[in-house]
Design an enzyme around this catalytic site. Structure first.
Site, PDB file in Angstrom:
ATOM      1  N   CYS A 213     -38.921-109.600   7.363  1.00  0.00           N
ATOM      2  CA  CYS A 213     -39.229-108.250   6.880  1.00  0.00           C
ATOM      3  C   CYS A 213     -39.565-108.276   5.393  1.00  0.00           C
ATOM      4  O   CYS A 213     -38.660-108.315   4.544  1.00  0.00           O
ATOM      5  CB  CYS A 213     -38.050-107.308   7.139  1.00  0.00           C
TER       6      CYS A 213
ATOM      7  N   CYS B 104     -38.255-105.265   3.464  1.00  0.00           N
ATOM      8  CA  CYS B 104     -36.816-105.331   3.188  1.00  0.00           C
ATOM      9  C   CYS B 104     -36.498-106.298   2.053  1.00  0.00           C
ATOM     10  O   CYS B 104     -35.676-106.003   1.189  1.00  0.00           O
ATOM     11  CB  CYS B 104     -36.056-105.780   4.434  1.00  0.00           C
ATOM     12  N   ASP B 105     -37.126-107.469   2.069  1.00  0.00           N
ATOM     13  CA  ASP B 105     -36.700-108.558   1.194  1.00  0.00           C
ATOM     14  C   ASP B 105     -37.701-108.961   0.112  1.00  0.00           C
ATOM     15  O   ASP B 105     -37.402-109.838  -0.703  1.00  0.00           O
ATOM     16  CB  ASP B 105     -36.385-109.796   2.054  1.00  0.00           C
TER      17      ASP B 105
END
Length: 267
Positions: free
Chosen positions: A94, A97-98
């Site tokens: 992701c 997300c990261d």
């Protein structure tokens, strides 16, 4: 979330939080309101009549007047042993997300569809350089997304190639070995982050034949609600969302499902 390391984009955690820690917080909060939490794997359901039946792997059957399905989706992985070794240490599924953790660094992403293209362009805004590895000589993404990728200066396409090994040490990822499928030659990419964007599989197989699924296996819900094709059965989160796939959007649709389930019981 239980296999995610740092979560930085969920409201209420200004310093970020580890995925398992956040899940434990949510569990404790639910228990505070009297939730009966049981552990196990659902092996069979029967939504043909109320009360609905849910069978677990311990052999027990639970009867319920309403059901909320929140089984999520599982990211597809390439299948490399090194991919597992460095998951959470530079390997992610992701970018949204990261990606923040790799600001100003060189990263690589594998995939060729719209999701991979979107995540590559997102990473390009944060990272110094993005290598996009694709096994063919053309992207499968829409023309608009292809244009974005191919005209972004710091995205380098690595055509006709596939990841062979994620390289690194105790501190995390420091490289990616890719193989050219036409020449057989290997090339090392010096990176600190490796993102896999080859799709997700909704965890919906146990509900096949019980509620309506789309072609990809995601549970279909009525637009603007979490209602499924069966009255009294609701679905929320990534098992019915193949677009956003974020913890906060899953929590939002979870709230919607809870409200709709309560209203259903009261009607």
């Amino acid at each position: 979330m239980t296999i995610t390391t740092e979560v930085d984009n969920f409201p209420g955690y200004p310093e970020g939080v580890k995925g398992p820690e956040m899940m434990e917080d949510l569990k404790k909060q639910a228990e505070r309101f009297g939730t009966d939490i049981r552990f196990g794997i659902v092996t069979k359901v029967d939504f043909s009549a109320r009360p609905f039946k849910v069978e677990a792997d311990d052999g027990k059957t639970i009867l319920a007047e309403t059901i909320i399905i929140a089984t999520g989706a599982t990211a597809k992985w390439i299948g490399l042993e090194s991919e597992v070794t460095f998951r959470g240490m530079g390997v992610s599924a992701c970018a949204t997300c990261d990606g923040f953790f790799y600001r100003g660094q060189d990263v690589a992403i594998v995939g060729g569809g719209d999701t991979a293209a979107e995540e590559a362009t997102y990473l390009a805004k944060l990272c110094k350089k993005v290598y996009m590895v694709h096994r063919r000589d053309a992207l499968r993404a829409s023309k608009a997304m292809q244009h974005k990728v191919l005209t972004t200066p710091n995205i380098e396409m690595v055509w006709n190639s596939t990841p062979e090994e994620v390289l690194g040490d105790d501190s995390g990822v420091n490289g990616l070995l890719v193989k050219n499928l036409l020449t057989g030659e290997n090339r090392r990419l010096d990176i600190t982050g490796f993102f896999v964007a080859i799709g997700h599989s909704p965890n919906s197989e146990v509900f096949r034949g019980q509620v309506k699924l789309d072609e990809a296996g995601y549970i279909e819900t009525i637009p603007g609600s979490t209602r499924t094709s069966v009255d009294g059965v609701f679905a929320c989160g990534d098992v019915q969302d193949h677009h956003y796939r974020q913890a906060v959007t899953a929590a939002g649709t979870g709230c919607m499902a809870a409200i709709e389930a309560e209203r259903f019981l009261g009607s």
